[in-house]
Structures are given as C-alpha cells and as structure tokens.
Scaffold this motif. Structure first.
Motif, PDB file in Angstrom:
ATOM      1  N   ALA A  10       0.888  -1.114   0.083  1.00 35.51           N
ATOM      2  CA  ALA A  10       0.031   0.011   0.086  1.00 35.51           C
ATOM      3  C   ALA A  10       0.943   1.092   0.055  1.00 35.51           C
ATOM      4  CB  ALA A  10      -0.940   0.038   1.042  1.00 35.51           C
ATOM      5  N   LEU A  11       0.517   2.300  -0.463  1.00 35.76           N
ATOM      6  CA  LEU A  11       1.164   3.788  -0.583  1.00 35.76           C
ATOM      7  C   LEU A  11       0.423   4.516   0.416  1.00 35.76           C
ATOM      8  CD1 LEU A  11       2.974   5.717  -1.870  1.00 35.76           C
ATOM      9  CD2 LEU A  11       1.083   6.163  -3.621  1.00 35.76           C
ATOM     10  N   ILE A  12       1.173   4.908   1.265  1.00 39.06           N
ATOM     11  CA  ILE A  12       0.608   6.187   2.336  1.00 39.06           C
ATOM     12  C   ILE A  12       1.085   7.210   2.039  1.00 39.06           C
ATOM     13  CG2 ILE A  12       0.257   6.757   4.477  1.00 39.06           C
ATOM     14  CD1 ILE A  12       0.231   3.650   5.390  1.00 39.06           C
ATOM     15  N   VAL A  13       0.348   8.363   1.632  1.00 39.54           N
ATOM     16  CA  VAL A  13       0.728   9.636   1.426  1.00 39.54           C
ATOM     17  C   VAL A  13       0.279  10.584   2.666  1.00 39.54           C
ATOM     18  CG1 VAL A  13       0.397  11.825  -0.048  1.00 39.54           C
ATOM     19  CG2 VAL A  13       0.241   9.529  -1.085  1.00 39.54           C
ATOM     20  N   VAL A  14       1.304  11.190   3.368  1.00 36.88           N
ATOM     21  CA  VAL A  14       1.335  11.732   4.449  1.00 36.88           C
ATOM     22  C   VAL A  14       1.096  13.328   4.616  1.00 36.88           C
ATOM     23  CG1 VAL A  14       2.371  12.060   6.815  1.00 36.88           C
ATOM     24  CG2 VAL A  14       2.617  10.066   5.692  1.00 36.88           C
ATOM     25  N   ASP A  15       0.020  13.786   4.826  1.00 34.79           N
ATOM     26  CA  ASP A  15      -0.327  15.310   5.160  1.00 34.79           C
ATOM     27  C   ASP A  15       0.084  16.084   4.024  1.00 34.79           C
ATOM     28  OD1 ASP A  15      -1.136  13.960   7.431  1.00 34.79           O
ATOM     29  OD2 ASP A  15       0.083  15.290   8.987  1.00 34.79           O
ATOM     30  N   PRO A  51      -3.978  -0.235  -3.102  1.00 33.26           N
ATOM     31  CA  PRO A  51      -4.544   0.621  -2.346  1.00 33.26           C
ATOM     32  C   PRO A  51      -3.561   1.733  -2.040  1.00 33.26           C
ATOM     33  CG  PRO A  51      -4.055  -1.514  -1.116  1.00 33.26           C
ATOM     34  CD  PRO A  51      -3.539  -1.624  -2.348  1.00 33.26           C
ATOM     35  N   ILE A  52      -4.056   2.947  -2.050  1.00 33.98           N
ATOM     36  CA  ILE A  52      -3.592   4.441  -1.692  1.00 33.98           C
ATOM     37  C   ILE A  52      -4.476   4.977  -0.562  1.00 33.98           C
ATOM     38  CG2 ILE A  52      -3.085   6.720  -2.585  1.00 33.98           C
ATOM     39  CD1 ILE A  52      -3.077   5.320  -5.422  1.00 33.98           C
ATOM     40  N   LEU A  53      -3.612   5.257   0.540  1.00 34.83           N
ATOM     41  CA  LEU A  53      -4.275   5.956   1.664  1.00 34.83           C
ATOM     42  C   LEU A  53      -3.576   7.189   1.810  1.00 34.83           C
ATOM     43  CD1 LEU A  53      -3.562   2.616   2.453  1.00 34.83           C
ATOM     44  CD2 LEU A  53      -5.313   3.260   3.998  1.00 34.83           C
ATOM     45  N   ALA A  54      -4.136   8.296   2.148  1.00 31.20           N
ATOM     46  CA  ALA A  54      -3.754   9.800   2.417  1.00 31.20           C
ATOM     47  C   ALA A  54      -4.010  10.145   3.873  1.00 31.20           C
ATOM     48  CB  ALA A  54      -4.232  10.670   1.416  1.00 31.20           C
ATOM     49  N   THR A  55      -3.248  10.426   4.547  1.00 35.60           N
ATOM     50  CA  THR A  55      -3.433  10.956   6.056  1.00 35.60           C
ATOM     51  C   THR A  55      -3.627  12.584   5.800  1.00 35.60           C
ATOM     52  OG1 THR A  55      -1.101  11.267   6.688  1.00 35.60           O
ATOM     53  CG2 THR A  55      -1.993   9.020   7.048  1.00 35.60           C
ATOM     54  N   GLU A 108      -2.827  15.661  20.317  1.00 36.59           N
ATOM     55  CA  GLU A 108      -1.923  15.744  19.410  1.00 36.59           C
ATOM     56  C   GLU A 108      -1.869  14.680  18.661  1.00 36.59           C
ATOM     57  OE1 GLU A 108      -1.245  17.079  16.625  1.00 36.59           O
ATOM     58  OE2 GLU A 108       0.248  18.728  17.092  1.00 36.59           O
ATOM     59  N   ALA A 109      -1.778  14.322  17.433  1.00 35.72           N
ATOM     60  CA  ALA A 109      -1.497  13.220  16.620  1.00 35.72           C
ATOM     61  C   ALA A 109      -0.518  13.354  15.369  1.00 35.72           C
ATOM     62  CB  ALA A 109      -2.686  12.362  16.540  1.00 35.72           C
ATOM     63  N   TYR A 110       0.734  13.256  15.549  1.00 36.69           N
ATOM     64  CA  TYR A 110       1.707  13.234  14.523  1.00 36.69           C
ATOM     65  C   TYR A 110       1.505  12.070  13.397  1.00 36.69           C
ATOM     66  CZ  TYR A 110       3.737  17.247  16.571  1.00 36.69           C
ATOM     67  OH  TYR A 110       4.221  18.751  17.421  1.00 36.69           O
ATOM     68  N   SER A 111       1.317  10.764  14.246  1.00 37.73           N
ATOM     69  CA  SER A 111       1.257   9.710  13.302  1.00 37.73           C
ATOM     70  C   SER A 111      -0.143   9.412  12.699  1.00 37.73           C
ATOM     71  CB  SER A 111       1.509   8.440  14.175  1.00 37.73           C
ATOM     72  OG  SER A 111       1.208   7.361  13.563  1.00 37.73           O
ATOM     73  N   GLY A 112      -0.211   8.902  11.288  1.00 34.54           N
ATOM     74  CA  GLY A 112      -1.419   8.404  10.651  1.00 34.54           C
ATOM     75  C   GLY A 112      -1.979   7.225  11.464  1.00 34.54           C
ATOM     76  N   PHE A 113      -1.239   6.663  12.449  1.00 34.10           N
ATOM     77  CA  PHE A 113      -2.076   5.625  13.166  1.00 34.10           C
ATOM     78  C   PHE A 113      -2.602   5.852  14.630  1.00 34.10           C
ATOM     79  CE2 PHE A 113       1.096   3.361  10.589  1.00 34.10           C
ATOM     80  CZ  PHE A 113       0.546   2.412  10.079  1.00 34.10           C
ATOM     81  N   ASP A 114      -2.045   7.215  14.773  1.00 29.50           N
ATOM     82  CA  ASP A 114      -2.468   7.793  16.357  1.00 29.50           C
ATOM     83  C   ASP A 114      -4.026   8.203  16.141  1.00 29.50           C
ATOM     84  OD1 ASP A 114      -2.766   8.795  18.916  1.00 29.50           O
ATOM     85  OD2 ASP A 114      -1.109   9.910  18.616  1.00 29.50           O
ATOM     86  N   ASP A 138      10.626  15.102   9.604  1.00 30.46           N
ATOM     87  CA  ASP A 138      10.888  14.958  10.935  1.00 30.46           C
ATOM     88  C   ASP A 138       9.638  15.071  11.844  1.00 30.46           C
ATOM     89  OD1 ASP A 138      10.549  17.422   9.647  1.00 30.46           O
ATOM     90  OD2 ASP A 138      12.039  18.485  10.666  1.00 30.46           O
ATOM     91  N   TYR A 139       8.436  15.052  11.383  1.00 31.17           N
ATOM     92  CA  TYR A 139       7.371  14.832  12.041  1.00 31.17           C
ATOM     93  C   TYR A 139       6.173  13.773  11.695  1.00 31.17           C
ATOM     94  CZ  TYR A 139       8.962  19.063  14.731  1.00 31.17           C
ATOM     95  OH  TYR A 139       9.853  19.704  15.415  1.00 31.17           O
ATOM     96  N   CYS A 140       5.402  14.299  11.068  1.00 27.77           N
ATOM     97  CA  CYS A 140       4.451  13.213  10.699  1.00 27.77           C
ATOM     98  C   CYS A 140       4.715  11.984   9.878  1.00 27.77           C
ATOM     99  CB  CYS A 140       3.222  13.936   9.942  1.00 27.77           C
ATOM    100  SG  CYS A 140       2.383  15.093  11.182  1.00 27.77           S
TER     101      CYS A 140
END
Length: 193
Positions: A10-15, A51-55, A108-114, A138-140
């Motif tokens: 899976a591809l995860i595109v973060v923020d 699958p592609i997921l975007a946080t 606060e939640a920096y992680s896509g899992f949090d 360096d963060y999310c």
C-alpha cells in the motif's frame, strides 16, 4: 529493484495539505516539490490496483497544538478550510482512503496511526509492506513510520517524496537516522521495477 506485490503493498501519502505548502500557514520548505514525484508513485500504485491511503491533519479551530493554546505551531489544517485540503496538483484517485487525524481539541497526533483506524484498514486489506512519503520528514512522516514498524509492517520510505520542517538544524537527519535504525528501507522511483 523492488517489485510491487499486488496483495501486500500500500502507498501512504502523509499530510500533503495546502497549509504545509509554500503560502500555507505552516509551510515546509520545498514541500511542493514532492507533489510531481508523489504523482508518479500514485500512478504506479493505481496501475497495479494497489490501495492508496492519504493522511491529513483535520484540526478543530482551537486545537491544543496551536500557539494560541500554548502549542508549538501556528493554526493550520483546520477542518473544512482550504488550508486543510489536499492541493489540486496532487492526483489522488477517487478511491483513495482518507485518514483524518488530530481531530480532537486536546490531543495531538503526528502519526497516521494515532487515534485512527489506519492499522485496522491495512489489516483488513491484508497489507504487509507500506510505501510512505509526504510531509514532514521530521514529524508526521517519522511518527507514521515509527508506528508502522511497531505494528509489524515492512516500511519503504520514499526518499525522493519527503521534505522536512527542520525547526532545529539537523532535525531531518535525526529523523532519517531513526528510521534507518527502525530498519526502514529508503527508496526512490528508480528503485521500482
């Protein structure tokens, strides 16, 4: 070379959101430069039916991370505003699964899992390997990688599709060093078969 696996990847595109791009309230230097590269990854995963997921940060207007509440950041990515939207240049397909995080005022939640169902969705899909890119290194991105590894996923960092905030000099390198210690594999587009 890495071959994409139809049943496990899976591809995860973060923020990648307007407020984190040049002109946004919490702009990440050169954050917009990763968009064309991410679009290539998106094309590859779409072509393979993966699958592609975007946080996304999806903050209430009085979120605890904001400076007005004693947090470290200017107001950013407030739910339902332009700043919280994905930029129009980012070619996310309509079937992209959107993961909203940091939606509670006091958390606060920096992680896509949090505080999200990201892990549950990935498990339901049978995913084993995650390809992660986005903002900020360096963060999310770091925190999403950290949690992905603790959940047992194999992680590939899209080294050509991340950028750092670097509030303190060296933050990016510290984040990369930690991800390497977590046995994250660094790749670029050229590494995909």
């Amino acid at each position: 070379m890495i071959e994409l696996q139809p049943s496990t990847d899976a591809l995860i595109v973060v923020d990648v959101q307007n407020d984190f791009l040049p002109g946004g309230t919490l702009a990440i230097p050169e954050g917009d430069q990763i968009i064309p590269v991410l679009n290539h990854y998106i094309d590859r995963f779409t072509a393979e039916g993966l699958p592609i997921l975007a946080t996304r940060d999806w903050h209430p207007s009085h979120h605890c991370s904001f400076q007005s509440r004693g947090g470290p950041w200017p107001p950013h990515c407030i739910a339902e505003t332009h700043g919280a939207q994905f930029p129009s240049e980012l070619c996310l397909p309509s079937e992209t699964r959107i993961i909203s995080k940091a939606t509670e005022p006091e958390r606060e939640a920096y992680s896509g899992f949090d505080g999200t169902d990201l892990d549950r969705q990935l498990q339901r899909l049978g995913m084993k390997r995650l390809f992660i890119g986005g903002l900020a290194t360096d963060y999310c991105v770091l925190n999403t990688v950290r949690d992905a590894r603790s959940c047992g996923y194999q992680v590939f960092l899209l080294r050509d599709a991340v950028r750092a905030v670097n509030i303190n000099p060296g933050d990016e390198q510290k984040a990369l060093d930690e991800m390497q210690r977590l046995e994250t594999r660094f790749i670029t587009l050229q590494d995909l078969a």
